[in-house]
Design an enzyme around this catalytic site. Sequence first.
Site, short mmCIF file in Angstrom:
data_model
loop_
_atom_site.label_atom_id
_atom_site.label_comp_id
_atom_site.label_asym_id
_atom_site.label_seq_id
_atom_site.Cartn_x
_atom_site.Cartn_y
_atom_site.Cartn_z
CE LYS A 134 35.69 67.66 5.44
NZ LYS A 134 35.45 67.50 6.77
CB SER B 291 38.10 65.80 8.61
OG SER B 291 37.00 66.09 8.52
CB SER C 141 35.38 67.92 10.84
OG SER C 141 35.82 66.75 11.38
#
Length: 486
Positions: free
Chosen positions: A77, A152, A176
């Site tokens: 990420k 996210s 997330s």
Amino acid sequence: MKFFDITVTELHQKLVDKELTVTELVSETLDQIEADQKVLNDFVTINREGALAQARAIDEKGINPDNIWAGIPIAIKDNIVTKGIKTTAASKMLSNFTPIYDATVIERLQANDVIIIGKTNMDEFAMGGSTETSYFGDTRNPWDHTKVPGGSSGGSATTVSAGNSIAALGSDTGGSIRQPASYTGIVGVKPTYGRISRYGLIAFGSSLDQIGPMTRTVKDNAALLNIIAGMDERDLTSSDKKVPDFTSKIGKDIKGMKIGLPKEYLGDGINEDVKKVVRQAVETLTNLGATIEEISLPRSKYGVAAYYIIGSSEASSNLQRFDGIRYGHRAQDVKNLEDVYVKSRSEGFGDEVKRRIMLGTYSLSAGTYDAYFKKAAQVRTLIINDFNKIFEDYDLIIGPTAPTPAYAIGAEVDDPTTMYMNDVLTIPVNLAGLPAMSVPAGFSDNMPVGLQIIAKPFDEETMYQAGAAFEAATEVHSKHPEMEDK
């Protein structure tokens, strides 16, 4: 090459047996990611040159047969810093930022010869639940390209779900990792707060953030946690508890395990298909020998309000460092120092980030602190107490991961209140610092639905035990989106 039907252990054996080289594996993985990028937009940066150089070096020295992660490419990420690889947090503010150091989790991956294949798309500064707030455009769900992948950590979830990465790292502040795992039909775990070092994670809510693994299978997930967990002197919130083998209970039956199902988790606002999937999961776990009883977490309904006050307050503090002076976007044509601050932040941050900074700044201001932040902290304590009371009598808690399956791109991005409620089932776990998993449990109109499994602090092994037993008793995880194998 698609990673739909192969585990890390099986892929490792192919490398050991020289059925393919690390360079071939990485090259095929990169080709597949690049071929799907224009459709999915799941990566911000693809690390082709660096990954191939690392692959050639591992081929030259040989694969360690005792290290299942040696030579395995995984995605990261884009809020986890990587030395020499651009790290943007999906924001204009950091769109050209290249770190000069690695996060602790990256150091631990590289110590195990894991290859960083690229940096995945996400909501800007991890603020969002759909990967639509990214400066680099929205990511699309591999099951239906008109739907969001969640957020996210939407890019990490998408590349694993699409079969382009065998594993990825995400971060979880209010759901997330787990919510996009549910939306895309993969396994996502938020470990206990403090289980993994946050050093090198671009901070959102420092008392809530936790890095975690995202994979196609429960065992792969536990194996990845094995190599990234543990104390770090550079993160004083990291725990010095001994790191167990998280795979140790996988394969053991769950007969006699006592599991609670909160009545609040199947109440109003939960999609009927999601309720049906959870009830089927209850039946499966019962048939495996677990005892499942209805419980109550009465304060969980206050979790969203408490979370958005606490998280936004911490974010407003953490994001003060992005002011156009040391690093990040710097505005041009400024008149004075104040102008630098105001214009750089106005231009560098997106709408959702600005919204949370303003909310947090308001909550922390002298006239409102007691009414907002202090009250939210008190509610957080009550939520923790509710969980502690339940865990005196139960081994695990289960429920849906998200109230609905994935929704259409653009449907909620302009309605923050509705979007915030998508995390109503995951947020209490972050407020309490507990470990939790989303495991594929079923479908609604061909879109995945996840089951959330919540465990006691630092008892990830029991969570993995139950998740693996459930996975083995169903066929859900073996299904995958129709993505073309290049």
